[in-house]
Design a protein around this motif. Sequence first.
Motif: not given
Length: 367
Positions: A31-36, A249-252, A208-210, A334-335
């Motif tokens: 998943g997203q987090d697993g990869s980071y 929203w933050g960065f994963a 949430n993290h994206e 965010f931006e």
Amino acid sequence: MASNRSESIPADAADSNGGRRKVALITGITGQDGSYLTEFLLDKGYEVHGLIRRSSNFNTQRVNHIYIDPHNVHKARMKLHYADVTDASSLRRWLDTILPDEVYNLAAQSHVAVSFEIPDYTADVVATGALRLLEAVRSHISATGRSHIRYYQAGSSEMFGSTPPPQSETTPFHPRSPYAVSKCAAHWYTVNYREAYGIFACNGILFNHESPRRGENFVTRKITRAVGRIKIGLQSKLFLGNLQASRDWGFAGDYVEAMWMMLQQERPDDYVVATEESHTVEEFLEVAFGYVGLNWKDHVVIDKRYFRPTEVDNLKGDSSKARKVLGWKPRVGFEQLVKMMVDEDVELAKREKVLVDAGYMDAQQQP
Ligand code: NDP
Ligand code: GDR
């Protein structure tokens, strides 16, 4: 990203573990987090083992760039094994084989809207899956005496649901979906195993993290994918649901660091991880479309099918405990996050356009 991060947190995993390289076991590694998290831990010198579930197609796209041919045993520090959090015996077997120092439980049916469609399955993976893994850890410790093992549970701000912001560790839960109810159960299983058996188990309550690796049916990535494709001329409309929901929203890449930090403390505890800034879906649209010179109002169509039976209106975390105790803080605002995602998705759309122009792909189709 991961290599910059390691400059601020030196310590090779081998040094801090009496000369033996630290070993991490991750569920949900694809998943997203697993990869980071994998990149982060490899950078710190860990040996990383990931559990992947069987799928009719390969599902390792997010970690393929890290994967080294397993036949090259001396080089590969990331290893993948088949298991499933719905299969207790597979969890116990891999714990006994891998002998991890840290276990990160990231596996989930993680889509809130989908959890209304498949509630029973969601509970099995998210709630009972966590219980199975905790029980596997407990019985593994009891059989081997490896009581130093540490466990991370991927908790969610969705657990707060309709409780008004700001939400902290002491805010009551009021979950609003089968997914969120299941995450509450997983949270309390984790607390219970910590209190009942003295297991070093932590709940990260992450907002949430994206990232550019975010699944394409979560709203942020759905938007940035559409922005890229509209900009390049591959699509014109974007169908969305509720634009007034507000998320923190933050960065994963920043958030996986907090997971690791929790497991490095003297005592196990639970932590909220958040940027402490909240924006509506509409604000996300404004920044994303505006960045490439488009007006979202020319492209977005509201489609009732994307509304949820019960919505979570407003999430905004209070992460002061994580900032004070862990020394964690987000690096990406965010931006910057929105622009990072749009940049990557414009490039992706350009590559799609090459395939479409060459007749290898239909413009309607997405890879
Ligand atoms: P993703 O949906 O990207 O990844 C979920 C992972 O779980 C995938 O690797 C998936 O495998 C795996 N998985 C699903 N079902 C099973 C199963 N039965 N057995 C084993 N593995 C399974 O989620 P994220 O990376 O975004 O999130 C990671 C965790 O953090 C999740 O638990 C999520 O609920 C939680 N969370 C996420 C937040 C976010 O904003 N991203 C915020 C708060 C919590 P496959 O690739 O095969 O589908
Ligand atoms: P969320 O993320 O439910 O917060 O869960 P998602 O991106 O799915 O929704 C955020 C908000 O956007 C609204 N929305 C839409 N959502 C989707 N997916 N698709 C749409 O077309 C759309 N239109 C509007 C939603 O109604 C919602 O209010 C995520 C997941 O990663 C969880 O696993 C995690 O626990 C939480 O974040 C924190």
